[in-house]
Design a protein around this motif. Structure first.
Motif, short mmCIF file in Angstrom:
data_model
loop_
_atom_site.label_atom_id
_atom_site.label_comp_id
_atom_site.label_asym_id
_atom_site.label_seq_id
_atom_site.Cartn_x
_atom_site.Cartn_y
_atom_site.Cartn_z
N ALA A 230 0.81 -1.10 -0.12
CA ALA A 230 -0.25 0.09 -0.04
C ALA A 230 0.97 1.17 -0.08
O ALA A 230 0.42 2.13 -0.72
N ILE A 231 2.02 1.19 0.78
CA ILE A 231 2.75 2.52 1.04
C ILE A 231 3.62 2.73 -0.47
O ILE A 231 3.65 3.82 -0.98
N LEU A 232 3.87 1.38 -1.20
CA LEU A 232 4.66 1.50 -2.31
C LEU A 232 3.85 2.00 -3.43
O LEU A 232 4.17 2.74 -4.34
N PHE A 233 2.56 1.77 -3.46
CA PHE A 233 1.45 2.19 -4.27
C PHE A 233 1.27 3.54 -4.24
O PHE A 233 1.34 4.42 -5.24
N ILE A 234 1.45 4.21 -2.96
CA ILE A 234 1.36 5.52 -2.75
C ILE A 234 2.46 6.44 -3.49
O ILE A 234 2.39 7.36 -4.13
N LEU A 235 3.62 5.82 -2.95
CA LEU A 235 5.07 6.56 -3.50
C LEU A 235 5.16 6.43 -4.84
O LEU A 235 5.90 7.25 -5.68
N ASN A 236 4.70 5.46 -5.41
CA ASN A 236 4.83 5.05 -6.97
C ASN A 236 3.95 5.91 -7.85
O ASN A 236 4.17 5.78 -8.98
N GLN A 237 3.05 6.50 -7.33
CA GLN A 237 2.22 7.37 -8.24
C GLN A 237 3.11 8.34 -8.91
O GLN A 237 4.25 9.07 -8.37
N PRO A 238 2.58 8.97 -10.10
CA PRO A 238 3.46 10.19 -10.56
C PRO A 238 3.34 11.25 -9.96
O PRO A 238 2.51 11.68 -8.69
N ALA A 239 4.27 12.30 -9.77
CA ALA A 239 4.61 13.34 -8.99
C ALA A 239 3.56 14.05 -8.69
O ALA A 239 3.36 14.60 -7.65
N ARG A 240 2.63 14.41 -9.60
CA ARG A 240 1.50 15.39 -9.61
C ARG A 240 0.20 14.87 -8.78
O ARG A 240 -0.75 15.32 -8.69
N VAL A 241 0.16 13.35 -8.63
CA VAL A 241 -0.93 12.80 -7.91
C VAL A 241 -0.51 12.38 -6.35
O VAL A 241 0.49 11.73 -6.14
N ALA A 242 -1.26 12.83 -5.70
CA ALA A 242 -0.93 12.55 -4.24
C ALA A 242 -2.32 11.91 -3.56
O ALA A 242 -3.33 12.17 -3.71
N VAL A 243 -1.90 10.53 -3.12
CA VAL A 243 -2.93 9.71 -2.27
C VAL A 243 -2.82 10.43 -1.05
O VAL A 243 -1.80 9.96 -0.08
N ARG A 244 -3.77 11.39 -0.44
CA ARG A 244 -3.66 12.19 0.83
C ARG A 244 -3.55 11.08 2.11
O ARG A 244 -2.89 11.09 2.92
N SER A 245 -4.46 10.05 1.79
CA SER A 245 -4.68 9.20 2.98
C SER A 245 -5.52 7.84 2.56
O SER A 245 -6.40 7.89 1.35
N LEU A 246 -4.77 6.81 2.77
CA LEU A 246 -5.31 5.49 2.40
C LEU A 246 -5.51 4.54 3.55
O LEU A 246 -4.65 4.40 4.36
N VAL A 247 -7.01 4.19 3.74
CA VAL A 247 -7.15 3.29 4.88
C VAL A 247 -7.33 1.85 4.48
O VAL A 247 -7.94 1.70 3.59
N ILE A 248 -6.49 1.13 5.15
CA ILE A 248 -6.57 -0.29 4.81
C ILE A 248 -6.83 -1.11 5.89
O ILE A 248 -6.34 -0.80 6.95
N GLN A 249 -7.68 -1.99 5.88
CA GLN A 249 -8.11 -3.16 7.05
C GLN A 249 -8.30 -4.38 6.37
O GLN A 249 -8.78 -4.47 5.20
#
Length: 238
Positions: A219-238
């Motif tokens: 999940a963390i790598l998914f966020i970091l690997n987004q294009p520079a202009r794309v921000a996943v501000r918060s991702l809740v995983i359960q």
């Protein structure tokens, strides 16, 4: 992946999620600086990365529960690693149990490690990160930091610490909205520790409904690997 050849500092990298994240980021080609309360505690992570990738990572001793240590760690990172592309806040003190059974020292350490130390470290590194073409500040929070979330074994103190982190992420994202510094966060529920060095890492079957380190890392790598202009501000995983 976008994180390949980019340089990140990771706090709390001596064990658990922090160690697993460091190992998998190194596998993906990231250059790393690892932080923990002592450099000796990082030896296992250092050895794993060296064996798997040949990378000799740099390390910084930084006790996030101690303001002086946090400031010293931030100053060292800023002066010796001005080429950092990102800071990953993973280090925090897990604290279960009812509040009347928790010592004053542990209350201070839990809040300090999750909130105060992270803020101090960020403050020292922010000028360098803002000077980069694009950069990341990512925080591993917890579902304990969400409003109206059951404690589920966490203490009131831990929930308060993670709520503070959530506020830090929200406020910093607003403050840096005009800069090319992404401020993002993952909010995992309870998860089991698994090492990338163990066979269980590649086993998709887990007991019960508990997440594993691997799923949180992905999940963390998914966020970091987004294009520079794309921000996943918060991702809740359960």
């Amino acid at each position: 992946m976008r994180i390949s050849k980019r340089k990140y500092a990771i706090t709390g990298a001596s064990r658990g999620l922090g160690a697993a994240l460091a190992i998998k980021m190194a596998d993906a080609g990231s250059k790393l600086v690892l932080l923990a309360r002592t450099t000796e505690a990082l030896q296992g992570t250092i050895d794993s990365i060296l064996e798997r990738t040949g990378q000799q990572v740099d390390v910084v001793a930084c006790d996030l529960a101690n303001t002086e240590s946090s400031a010293a760690g931030g100053e060292r990172l800023a002066s010796q690693h001005s080429d950092l592309d990102g800071l990953i806040h993973n280090g925090a003190m897990w604290l279960p149990g009812p509040i009347d059974g928790i010592s004053d020292i542990d209350i201070q350490a839990c809040i300090g490690s999750a909130a105060i130390g992270s803020l101090i470290l960020t403050r020292h590194l922010l000028p360098n990160l803002k000077a980069r073409e694009d950069a990341d500040i990512h925080t591993v929070v917890s579902t304990s930091g969400l409003q109206n979330q059951p404690l589920e074994g966490a203490s009131v103190v831990f929930a308060a610490a993670k709520s503070s982190q959530a506020g830090f992420v929200r406020g910093l994202a607003e403050e840096l909205a005009a800069n090319r510094v992404r401020v993002t966060a993952v909010f995992p529920g309870d998860f089991a520790d698994v090492s990338p060095n163990d066979p269980e890492w590649n086993d998709p079957v887990h007991s019960g409904d508990t997440l594993s380190n691997r799923e949180v890392v992905e999940a963390i790598l998914f966020i970091l690997n987004q294009p520079a202009r794309v921000a996943v501000r918060s991702l809740v995983i359960q």
